[in-house]
Design an enzyme around this catalytic site. Sequence first.
Site, short mmCIF file in Angstrom:
data_model
loop_
_atom_site.label_atom_id
_atom_site.label_comp_id
_atom_site.label_asym_id
_atom_site.label_seq_id
_atom_site.Cartn_x
_atom_site.Cartn_y
_atom_site.Cartn_z
N ASP A 295 -0.88 -4.49 -9.34
CA ASP A 295 -0.46 -3.33 -8.32
C ASP A 295 0.16 -2.24 -9.05
O ASP A 295 0.72 -2.28 -10.18
CB ASP A 295 0.49 -3.91 -7.18
N ASP B 175 2.80 0.76 -7.32
CA ASP B 175 4.24 1.17 -6.79
C ASP B 175 4.82 -0.05 -6.57
O ASP B 175 4.54 -0.81 -5.66
CB ASP B 175 3.71 2.00 -5.43
N GLY C 144 -0.01 6.95 2.17
CA GLY C 144 0.67 7.77 2.32
C GLY C 144 0.32 8.52 3.76
O GLY C 144 1.25 8.88 4.53
#
Length: 234
Positions: A9, A11, A53
């Site tokens: 992954d 973030d 986002g």
Amino acid sequence: MTLQALIFDVDGTLADTERDGHRPAFNAAFAEHGLAWHWNVSCYGDLLAVTGGKERIRHYAQLHDPDFLARPDAETLIRQLHTAKTRHYLARVSRGSIPLRPGVGELLGEARQAGVRLAIATTTTAENVTTLLASTLGGDAPGWFDVIGAGDVVAAKKPAADIYLWVLERLHLPAAACLAIEDSRNGLDAALAAGLPSIITANDYTCGQDFGGALAVLPDLCAVTLTSLRALLP
Ligand code: XBP
Ligand code: MG
């Protein structure tokens, strides 16, 4: 089964990008568009429940600014806000202001030396990944990864399994020959749903989460080696 690939992954796992990277970039985009929205450190922690986002912006508007979502151009505005956010994020990351988490660089180096393949499975935008890798590890680092699965290449983001399945298909490996390294419950759910053995490297935003199903829950990747990872595999 022999460990053949590590799937990271991004973030919260490779780097603590959320609090000091994505969050201020979202705020800069809101200010640029004249919106009186501000995501502080604590409220952003709650918003991380929604990955992606654009999806996070939509979720926030649903909760706090329904008039925004009622506008006929709301989806266009969300896309524009996200484009601005990505620009601000890339500027921050390019400045080298976000380091890798402890142990990440060493584990990547060991895997490369040992011929264990590397891949990325992330919810964030692809350019954010390559820019973070280049700014922390050097311009050739994105090429160390055989597959980079990111952002909108799949319709359903984590906790759906889709991005991990997308990456596995392109690695041409069964899930049991790989190990996913995640930092959050949403990420762990995605990896487990794809059948991947998974470990957690927790951070300030995720350390209170329930990580049932993970092979190990670690504070960071310091002292993690291929030998210690192989010992965790079933
Ligand atoms: C992290 C995310 C992303 C980023 C924002 O995913 O949830 O939404 O916060 O990225 P992961 P974008 O931990 O799987 O990397 O704004 O580019 O969508
Ligand atoms: Mg993460």
